[in-house]
Design a protein around this motif. Sequence first.
Motif, PDB file in Angstrom:
ATOM      1  N   CYS A  45       0.847  -1.182   0.000  1.00  0.00           N
ATOM      2  CA  CYS A  45       0.000   0.000   0.000  1.00  0.00           C
ATOM      3  C   CYS A  45       0.889   1.242   0.000  1.00  0.00           C
ATOM      4  O   CYS A  45       1.847   1.338   0.773  1.00  0.00           O
ATOM      5  CB  CYS A  45      -0.904  -0.017   1.227  1.00  0.00           C
ATOM      6  SG  CYS A  45      -1.860   1.486   1.438  1.00  0.00           S
ATOM      7  N   HIS A  47       0.167   4.013   1.065  1.00  0.00           N
ATOM      8  CA  HIS A  47      -0.072   4.828   2.264  1.00  0.00           C
ATOM      9  C   HIS A  47       0.539   4.183   3.513  1.00  0.00           C
ATOM     10  O   HIS A  47       1.313   4.810   4.223  1.00  0.00           O
ATOM     11  CB  HIS A  47      -1.572   5.038   2.449  1.00  0.00           C
ATOM     12  CG  HIS A  47      -1.891   5.913   3.633  1.00  0.00           C
ATOM     13  ND1 HIS A  47      -1.739   7.281   3.602  1.00  0.00           N
ATOM     14  CD2 HIS A  47      -2.335   5.606   4.886  1.00  0.00           C
ATOM     15  CE1 HIS A  47      -2.068   7.769   4.795  1.00  0.00           C
ATOM     16  NE2 HIS A  47      -2.442   6.776   5.587  1.00  0.00           N
ATOM     17  N   CYS A  48       0.169   2.921   3.780  1.00  0.00           N
ATOM     18  CA  CYS A  48       0.598   2.291   5.020  1.00  0.00           C
ATOM     19  C   CYS A  48       1.633   1.182   4.802  1.00  0.00           C
ATOM     20  O   CYS A  48       2.234   0.708   5.763  1.00  0.00           O
ATOM     21  CB  CYS A  48      -0.607   1.730   5.777  1.00  0.00           C
ATOM     22  SG  CYS A  48      -1.418   0.367   4.919  1.00  0.00           S
ATOM     23  N   CYS A  66      -4.295  -0.323  -0.090  1.00  0.00           N
ATOM     24  CA  CYS A  66      -4.936  -1.491   0.511  1.00  0.00           C
ATOM     25  C   CYS A  66      -6.434  -1.285   0.662  1.00  0.00           C
ATOM     26  O   CYS A  66      -7.184  -2.242   0.774  1.00  0.00           O
ATOM     27  CB  CYS A  66      -4.290  -1.825   1.860  1.00  0.00           C
ATOM     28  SG  CYS A  66      -4.576  -0.549   3.116  1.00  0.00           S
ATOM     29  N   HIS A  70      -7.356   4.574   2.255  1.00  0.00           N
ATOM     30  CA  HIS A  70      -5.948   4.910   2.040  1.00  0.00           C
ATOM     31  C   HIS A  70      -5.737   5.491   0.648  1.00  0.00           C
ATOM     32  O   HIS A  70      -4.874   6.352   0.463  1.00  0.00           O
ATOM     33  CB  HIS A  70      -5.074   3.678   2.263  1.00  0.00           C
ATOM     34  CG  HIS A  70      -4.902   3.370   3.725  1.00  0.00           C
ATOM     35  ND1 HIS A  70      -4.082   2.360   4.179  1.00  0.00           N
ATOM     36  CD2 HIS A  70      -5.453   3.948   4.816  1.00  0.00           C
ATOM     37  CE1 HIS A  70      -4.146   2.339   5.513  1.00  0.00           C
ATOM     38  NE2 HIS A  70      -4.978   3.282   5.915  1.00  0.00           N
TER      39      HIS A  70
HETATM   40 ZN   LIG Z   1      -3.007   1.061   3.371  1.00  0.00          ZN
END
Ligand SMILES: [Zn+2]
Length: 75
Positions: A45, A47-48, A66, A70
Amino acid sequence: MKYLVLFVVVIVGLMLIKKSQQPRSVRQPPSPNKPPQVPEAMLPCAHCGVHSPASRCVWRDGKPYCSDEHARLGS
Ligand SMILES: [Zn+2]
């Protein structure tokens, strides 16, 4: 007696040929019990960083995420 031995040798030879040919004919039709599993790419992902299967990724601006949240938050 000589011919009897020859006869037996020929019979055994034919049986061996038949035996060696049988598995080949059985193996010819490809019938796998379980479908071949295509290894799916795991993408992180943006973002994370959580890795999720490519088919379940949410794509935004060419980056995998994900989840929708996000993807909305961005990287
Ligand atoms: Zn994520």
